[in-house]
Design an enzyme around this catalytic site. Structure first.
Site, PDB file in Angstrom:
ATOM      1  N   LEU A 138      35.401  27.522  41.870  1.00 22.04           N
ATOM      2  CA  LEU A 138      36.237  27.128  40.732  1.00 22.04           C
ATOM      3  C   LEU A 138      37.441  28.043  40.585  1.00 22.04           C
ATOM      4  O   LEU A 138      37.316  29.260  40.629  1.00 22.04           O
ATOM      5  CB  LEU A 138      35.412  27.148  39.447  1.00 22.04           C
ATOM      6  CG  LEU A 138      36.102  26.537  38.234  1.00 22.04           C
ATOM      7  CD1 LEU A 138      36.290  25.037  38.429  1.00 22.04           C
ATOM      8  CD2 LEU A 138      35.320  26.801  36.971  1.00 22.04           C
ATOM      9  N   SER A 139      38.570  27.387  40.398  1.00 22.39           N
ATOM     10  CA  SER A 139      39.839  28.102  40.300  1.00 22.39           C
ATOM     11  C   SER A 139      39.820  29.139  39.189  1.00 22.39           C
ATOM     12  O   SER A 139      39.168  28.967  38.174  1.00 22.39           O
ATOM     13  CB  SER A 139      40.930  27.079  40.024  1.00 22.39           C
ATOM     14  OG  SER A 139      42.001  27.698  39.375  1.00 22.39           O
ATOM     15  N   LYS A 140      40.562  30.215  39.397  1.00 20.90           N
ATOM     16  CA  LYS A 140      40.620  31.267  38.387  1.00 20.90           C
ATOM     17  C   LYS A 140      41.923  31.185  37.611  1.00 20.90           C
ATOM     18  O   LYS A 140      42.192  32.032  36.768  1.00 20.90           O
ATOM     19  CB  LYS A 140      40.516  32.640  39.066  1.00 20.90           C
ATOM     20  CG  LYS A 140      39.104  32.966  39.492  1.00 20.90           C
ATOM     21  CD  LYS A 140      38.694  34.343  39.001  1.00 20.90           C
ATOM     22  CE  LYS A 140      37.276  34.650  39.391  1.00 20.90           C
ATOM     23  NZ  LYS A 140      36.411  35.132  38.391  1.00 20.90           N
ATOM     24  N   ARG A 141      42.733  30.191  37.913  1.00 20.87           N
ATOM     25  CA  ARG A 141      44.009  30.133  37.204  1.00 20.87           C
ATOM     26  C   ARG A 141      43.760  29.834  35.738  1.00 20.87           C
ATOM     27  O   ARG A 141      42.999  28.942  35.392  1.00 20.87           O
ATOM     28  CB  ARG A 141      44.912  29.071  37.837  1.00 20.87           C
ATOM     29  CG  ARG A 141      45.615  29.607  39.069  1.00 20.87           C
ATOM     30  CD  ARG A 141      46.434  28.559  39.730  1.00 20.87           C
ATOM     31  NE  ARG A 141      45.592  27.441  40.138  1.00 20.87           N
ATOM     32  CZ  ARG A 141      45.900  26.179  39.969  1.00 20.87           C
ATOM     33  NH1 ARG A 141      47.029  25.862  39.390  1.00 20.87           N
ATOM     34  NH2 ARG A 141      45.101  25.225  40.374  1.00 20.87           N
ATOM     35  N   GLN A 142      44.430  30.570  34.881  1.00 21.30           N
ATOM     36  CA  GLN A 142      44.141  30.498  33.454  1.00 21.30           C
ATOM     37  C   GLN A 142      44.197  29.078  32.898  1.00 21.30           C
ATOM     38  O   GLN A 142      43.313  28.657  32.171  1.00 21.30           O
ATOM     39  CB  GLN A 142      45.096  31.406  32.676  1.00 21.30           C
ATOM     40  CG  GLN A 142      45.188  31.013  31.198  1.00 21.30           C
ATOM     41  CD  GLN A 142      45.322  32.172  30.265  1.00 21.30           C
ATOM     42  OE1 GLN A 142      45.509  33.294  30.698  1.00 21.30           O
ATOM     43  NE2 GLN A 142      45.218  31.912  28.988  1.00 21.30           N
TER      44      GLN A 142
END
Ligand code: GLU
Length: 505
Positions: free
Chosen positions: A274-278
């Site tokens: 899963l992406s960590k982009r805010q």
């Protein structure tokens, strides 16, 4: 040195009071995965009447972000995943700490970690390492070129202790490393995964104290978990490979280790991590987009566990009553936004009417409009709303002065406009003859219109289609009886007469 390590086994006696902790680093915002970890901890504590502690792990000062602690506290409070011990925000938004085994912010516990590291060195379970970064870089490159795992070669492991002490006292830069066994294996019992075995040979002599005098996570978390009486360490799967090191520290001190439970990874639908982009994962952003706290809690709870096979919608209380670590899945959990949408819509539909109205009313402009009408509009679209903010779009046509009918035909299949006009005029007349109370009751309207259709020998489609489109101007909308009951006599008749004019034009 004697190897302090004993096998870690499933505890057979029930522990006393359950004490769990959520231990985020204050790096800016609460990740949706962090919310799941916090929730599973909270659910276990609630299930067993235990304590749920919020501890802040800020020993990596380079990653700490101003406002990070406040943000985590706010996101937890907003979702109702609320600790009963540890770090908190008071009514004035100031950080406070509550509980008998604090401080609960690691940067305030440095003396404790220093003492712990000294005692590990004293007991022969850790050692000072003076290797310069250049030596370690060269070592890494050599191992890399030889396609060997990159790990510390133990250069400082067997230093004379007194000599090492002297160098430290002279102020020589150093770190402290665990002196881990180099052979054999270690088995960690995990409540989710059962026994997990690691070879010591693959585990590096972990740094526990950095040269800046701050402990690393491994030392700080283990010492704190012990000092705070933590009975279950529930955290993300990425920490599973670290658990042998933590177990080693417990054993070195002669402490009883907690139960470990490593939660499955969160995956994108394509099964990547899963992406960590805010923007994709911050709890605050989901709330701002119109997702409900209870839907988010329900959704993250199901990322790795479901209390039963035939149901998906649960309240927070129901989750707490059913929580069981042993039923958590090992396989990665796919983060599926459609499921969150669906759950959000379900919660919006089943919550008390007044709460729904309170949540969605702010999305419509404050005007001098008839609030009763606004309320009827909001209730009319309730089944169509996915996120609270959707009500604006879903209700837009209801508030238009006139509809355009540009995208949809007012006539049914091959119906002539004149036939549609005849039916609309008859319904207009009918509404004129009903009192307002009956018009505001969709069932009463339905009975009256159906009777009219039967008397005239018309079809349902050729009457109800033009009527529904006259009232909504939409290809898809709630049914004509519900629309009439929402509008009331004056507005409904106006719409019908507008459509008649349009058909005649
Ligand atoms: N500070 C760690 C993190 O943010 C906590 C891991 C743990 O729960 O032990 O992931």
């Amino acid at each position: 040195m004697t190897n302090p390590f004993q096998p870690h086994t499933k505890p057979d006696a029930k522990p006393g009071r359950v004490r769990v902790r959520f231990a985020p680093s204050p790096t800016g915002f609460l990740h949706i995965g962090g919310l799941r970890t916090a929730l599973y901890n909270e659910l276990l504590a609630r299930r067993h009447g235990g304590d749920f502690i919020l501890r802040i792990e800020d020993t990596d000062q380079s990653r700490a972000v101003a406002g990070g602690i406040e943000n985590i506290c706010r996101s937890l409070a907003a979702t109702g995943v609320i600790p009963n011990e540890g770090v908190w925000l008071d009514a004035d938004d100031r950080i406070i700490q509550r509980g008998g085994v604090g401080p609960y912010i690691q940067s305030e516990r440095r003396a404790r970690y220093h003492a712990a590291a000294a005692s590990l060195i004293e007991g022969g379970h850790a050692y000072e390492c003076f290797c310069a970064p250049e030596r370690l870089d060269a070592l890494r490159e050599k191992q890399h070129a030889a396609r060997k795992p990159t790990m510390y070669d133990g250069h400082c492991r067997e230093h004379d202790r007194h000599e090492a002490r002297r160098r430290v006292e002279k102020g020589e830069k150093h770190v402290v490393r665990l002196k881990l066994p180099k052979a054999g294996s270690v088995t960690v019992w995990d409540a989710v995964r059962d026994d997990v075995t690691f070879d010591w040979a693959g585990i590096d002599d972990q740094i526990i104290m950095k040269s800046d005098g701050f402990p690393t996570y491994h030392l700080a978390a283990t010492v704190d978990d012990h000092d705070m009486g933590i009975t279950h360490v529930i955290r993300g799967e990425e920490w599973l490979p670290s658990s042998p090191k933590h177990l080693f520290i417990y054993k070195a001190f002669g402490w009883t280790p907690p139960v470990f439970a490593h939660l499955p990874l969160l995956l994108n639908p394509d099964h990547s991590k899963l992406s960590k982009r805010q923007g994709d994962v911050a709890v605050e952003d989901y709330l701002a987009k119109g997702y409900l706290p209870e839907a988010l809690v329900n959704f993250v709870a199901l990322l790795g566990w479901n209390p039963s096979a035939d149901r998906d919608v649960y309240s927070h209380d129901e989750l707490a009553a059913a929580f069981d670590l042993a039923k958590v899945n090992k396989a990665g959990a796919v983060f599926n936004i459609e499921k969150l949408d669906w759950l959000n819509a379900q919660h919006l539909r089943t919550m008390p009417e007044e709460r729904y109205l309170e949540l969605v009313r702010p999305f419509l402009p404050k005007t001098t409009r008839d609030e009763d009408f606004v309320r009827r509009c909001l209730l009319l679209v309730r089944d169509r709303v996915i996120r609270t903010s959707d009500v604006r779009l879903c209700t837009a046509y209801l508030f238009e002065k006139t509809l355009t009918y540009d995208d949809v035909s007012l006539t049914w299949k091959t119906q002539e406009p004149i036939q549609a006009v005849e039916r609309l005029k008859a319904v207009d007349e009918l509404l004129h003859g009903l009192d307002e109370e009956a018009v505001l009751d969709a069932h009463a309207v339905e009975r009256a219109v159906k009777q009219l259709i039967a008397e005239r020998g018309w079809g349902n489609g050729d009457t109800l289609w033009p009527l529904r489109v006259a009232l909504s101007g939409q290809e898809k909308s709630p049914g004509p009886f519900e629309l009439i009951a929402c509008y009331g006599t004056i507005r409904a008749r106006q719409r019908i007469r507008d459509a008649v004019k349009r058909l005649k034009a």
